[in-house]
Design an enzyme around this catalytic site. Structure first.
Site, short mmCIF file in Angstrom:
data_model
loop_
_atom_site.label_atom_id
_atom_site.label_comp_id
_atom_site.label_asym_id
_atom_site.label_seq_id
_atom_site.Cartn_x
_atom_site.Cartn_y
_atom_site.Cartn_z
N TYR A 53 -27.50 9.63 -39.41
CA TYR A 53 -28.84 9.52 -39.98
C TYR A 53 -29.67 10.80 -39.84
O TYR A 53 -30.42 11.14 -40.78
CB TYR A 53 -29.57 8.31 -39.38
CG TYR A 53 -29.13 7.03 -40.06
CD1 TYR A 53 -29.79 6.55 -41.18
CD2 TYR A 53 -28.01 6.34 -39.61
CE1 TYR A 53 -29.37 5.40 -41.83
CE2 TYR A 53 -27.57 5.19 -40.25
CZ TYR A 53 -28.25 4.72 -41.36
OH TYR A 53 -27.82 3.60 -42.01
N GLU A 64 -26.85 -2.35 -38.80
CA GLU A 64 -25.45 -1.96 -38.88
C GLU A 64 -24.72 -2.18 -37.56
O GLU A 64 -23.55 -2.59 -37.55
CB GLU A 64 -25.35 -0.50 -39.35
CG GLU A 64 -25.69 -0.38 -40.83
CD GLU A 64 -26.12 1.01 -41.26
OE1 GLU A 64 -25.86 1.98 -40.51
OE2 GLU A 64 -26.72 1.13 -42.35
N TYR A 71 -15.47 -7.48 -49.61
CA TYR A 71 -14.52 -6.41 -49.93
C TYR A 71 -14.03 -5.77 -48.64
O TYR A 71 -14.64 -5.93 -47.58
CB TYR A 71 -15.18 -5.35 -50.82
CG TYR A 71 -16.48 -4.79 -50.29
CD1 TYR A 71 -16.51 -3.78 -49.33
CD2 TYR A 71 -17.71 -5.27 -50.75
CE1 TYR A 71 -17.70 -3.26 -48.85
CE2 TYR A 71 -18.91 -4.77 -50.28
CZ TYR A 71 -18.90 -3.77 -49.32
OH TYR A 71 -20.09 -3.28 -48.84
N ARG A 130 -12.45 3.94 -50.34
CA ARG A 130 -12.94 3.17 -51.48
C ARG A 130 -12.98 1.69 -51.09
O ARG A 130 -12.13 1.20 -50.34
CB ARG A 130 -12.05 3.34 -52.71
CG ARG A 130 -11.99 4.77 -53.24
CD ARG A 130 -13.31 5.23 -53.85
NE ARG A 130 -13.18 6.56 -54.42
CZ ARG A 130 -13.44 7.69 -53.78
NH1 ARG A 130 -13.84 7.65 -52.52
NH2 ARG A 130 -13.31 8.85 -54.39
N ASN A 131 -13.95 0.99 -51.66
CA ASN A 131 -14.10 -0.45 -51.45
C ASN A 131 -13.35 -1.22 -52.54
O ASN A 131 -13.47 -0.87 -53.72
CB ASN A 131 -15.56 -0.86 -51.48
CG ASN A 131 -16.41 -0.19 -50.43
OD1 ASN A 131 -17.52 0.25 -50.72
ND2 ASN A 131 -15.92 -0.10 -49.21
N GLY A 153 -13.68 -8.08 -66.86
CA GLY A 153 -12.66 -7.12 -66.44
C GLY A 153 -12.23 -7.31 -65.00
O GLY A 153 -12.00 -8.43 -64.54
N GLY A 169 -13.98 -7.16 -62.55
CA GLY A 169 -15.02 -7.88 -61.81
C GLY A 169 -14.61 -9.29 -61.44
O GLY A 169 -15.31 -9.97 -60.69
N GLY A 182 -19.78 -0.19 -57.75
CA GLY A 182 -20.37 1.12 -57.63
C GLY A 182 -21.79 0.99 -57.11
O GLY A 182 -22.21 -0.06 -56.63
#
Length: 407
Positions: free
Chosen positions: A95, A137, A189, A204-205, A277, A279, A400
C-alpha cells in the site's frame, strides 16, 4: 482520521477528478510501473492496453471522494476489490508503494493546482482507505486458511483436460499433497500462477465451473486473442491451452470472490441465470449449487453464444435438463452457422430481448444472476430495468476490471 478541513478539500476536488480522472490514473500506472516494477506481476497488460484498468481506478477514486464522509456506502465495491487483492497476494507492504505514486501523480498531473492542502488531504484520505482494505484483506486471508486450509500458492496436478468448446478448454485440478478440498462458494474464482516460456510469473483469475464439494477444482479457460492490433494475446490463457497437459502442475491460490450465489429469502420466485460466452463458468457452479440446495425452486438458465462451435458445456447442460424437472435451459445464438441451422439444436436466434424474458417468465418477478461480456451485461441491465426489476434482485460480475452497467 480525516479532519473536517481535509474532508472539505477532498470534496472540492471531485470536479477536477471527474474531468481528469483517466489522465491521472494513466499517469499513475505508468509512473508506478516505472518506479516500482516489482508490482507489474499483479496486473494484466491487456487491461492496461485497453484502458479498462485506468477507467476502473478513476471511477473508484471519484466514488471515494464523493462518499468521503460515508465510506460505508462503498462497502460492496470495497469487498470486490479486497477479494481481488487477496486473490493476487497483495499485502499491507504494497500500500505505501501505491500511495507514494498516487500522490506524486496528483502533484505532477495537476501541477500548481495541487496545493499543499490538497496533497495533505489526499494523503490522509488514502491512508484511511488503505487501512480499510488492509483490515478486510487480513480477515479474508484468515478465512481462507480456516475454510480451505491454505493461503498463498499451492501446487495442483492436472488430473484431466478436455475441450468445452472450440475455444474453451477445461482443466480438472487436484492438490499435489493429496489433501481433501473444501467446497468453494458457487461463483468464486481461483488464481493461477504460471511462468510462460520460463519468464516472469503471471497471475490470472479463473472462475470455478465445477459443482461445489467435489474432489477437484475445474477451471474452463477461453483462449484470449488480441482484441486490437497493438494489444497482446492472452499470455496465461494461451500458455494453458498450448503448454499444460494432463499430469502437469499448476500453482493455485485459494478461492476468492464476492459474486456468489446467495441464499434466497424464499424459493417461490424463479432463479434466472444468464450467461454470455465464457461467462457461463461461475453461473454453472451456481446452477449445480441451486439444484442441490434449493430443491423445488424453478430455475431458468439462459445461455447466449455466437454459435454452437464456441458454445461451452452443451452436453453437460442437456444432462442437467434431463435430470432436474425444475430446470429450464434456453440456448440463444446470435450468429448461428449454417450447420447450426441445419441441425436446429438451439432454441432461438439473436440477442437477448424483452420478448424472450416474457416467454420464459411471463410477468413474474425473479432473482437474476448475470455474467458475460460487458456489452451483453449493459444490454441485459437495461432490459431488466425496463422490466421493473429491483436492483437488489440483479447480481452480476464483469470479467476483468469492474465497470458501470449504467454507462
Amino acid at each position: 482520521m480525516l479532519t473536517a478541513d481535509q474532508v472539505a478539500v477532498i470534496k472540492q476536488t471531485v470536479p477536477a477528478l471527474q474531468e481528469n480522472g483517466e489522465v491521472l490514473t494513466r499517469h499513475f500506472y505508468e509512473r508506478m510501473f516505472r518506479e516500482n516494477p516489482e508490482v507489474l506481476a499483479f496486473f494484466n497488460p491487456a487491461h492496461q492496453q485497453a484502458g479498462t484498468q485506468q477507467r476502473a481506478l478513476a471511477g473508484a477514486i471519484c466514488a471515494y471522494a464523493q462518499h468521503i464522509e460515508t465510506p460505508a456506502a462503498l462497502a460492496d465495491a470495497v469487498e470486490l476489490i479486497a477479494q481481488k487483492h487477496v486473490s493476487l497476494g497483495i499485502q499491507a507492504e504494497h500500500y505505501p508503494i501505491v500511495g507514494k505514486n498516487l500522490l506524486a501523480s496528483i502533484q505532477e498531473v495537476l501541477g500548481e493546482a495541487a496545493t499543499p492542502e490538497i496533497i495533505d488531504a489526499w494523503a490522509a484520505a488514502y491512508g484511511a482507505l488503505a487501512d480499510i482494505f488492509i483490515n478486510r484483506e487480513q480477515q479474508i486471508y484468515q478465512n481462507q486458511k480456516t475454510d480451505f486450509g491454505w493461503t498463498g500458492f499451492k501446487r495442483f496436478v492436472v488430473k484431466k483436460r478436455e475441450a468445452a468448446s472450440d475455444n474453451i478448454m477445461s482443466l480438472y485440478l487436484v492438490p499435489e499433497d493429496g489433501q481433501p478440498l473444501q467446497a468453494h462458494q458457487p461463483g468464486q474464482y481461483i488464481t493461477v500462477r504460471v511462468s510462460p516460456e520460463g519468464g516472469e510469473p503471471v497471475m490470472r483469475n479463473y472462475s470455478l465451473s465445477n459443482r461445489p464439494g467435489v474432489d477437484y477444482y475445474r477451471i474452463s479457460v477461453k483462449r484470449e486473442l488480441a482484441a486490437m492490433d497493438e494489444a497482446p494475446n492472452g499470455v496465461c490463457s494461451n500458455h494453458l491451452h498450448d503448454r499444460i497437459e494432463e499430469g502437469g502442475m499448476l500453482e493455485l491460490a485459494p478461492p476468492c470472490g464476492a459474486f456468489t450465489l446467495q441464499s434466497p429469502d424464499e424459493i417461490q420466485r424463479p432463479l434466472v441465470l444468464m450467461a454470455g460466452g465464457v461467462g457461463i463458468t461461475p453461473l454453472l457452479s451456481m446452477l449445480y449449487a441451486a439444484l442441490d440446495g434449493q430443491q423445488g425452486r424453478e430455475i431458468i438458465f439462459i445461455q447466449c453464444a455466437l454459435n454452437n462451435a464456441v458454445r461451452p458445456f452443451g452436453e453437460e447442460l442437456a444432462a442437467l435438463q434431463r435430470d432436474y424437472s425444475n430446470l429450464t435451459t434456453h440456448l440463444r445464438l446470435s450468429e448461428p452457422s449454417d450447420s447450426d441451422r441445419e441441425r436446429g439444436d438451439y432454441d432461438s436466434e439473436g440477442f437477448l430481448d424483452a420478448a424472450l424474458l416474457r416467454e420464459l417468465l411471463g410477468e413474474r418477478s425473479a432473482e437474476f444472476y448475470l455474467c458475460g461480456p460487458t456489452p451483453m451485461l449493459k444490454h441485459t441491465w437495461q432490459l431488466l430495468k425496463a422490466r421493473g426489476v429491483d436492483e437488489a434482485d440483479v447480481h452480476f460480475e464483469f470479467f476483468g476490471p469492474a465497470g458501470d452497467l449504467a454507462g
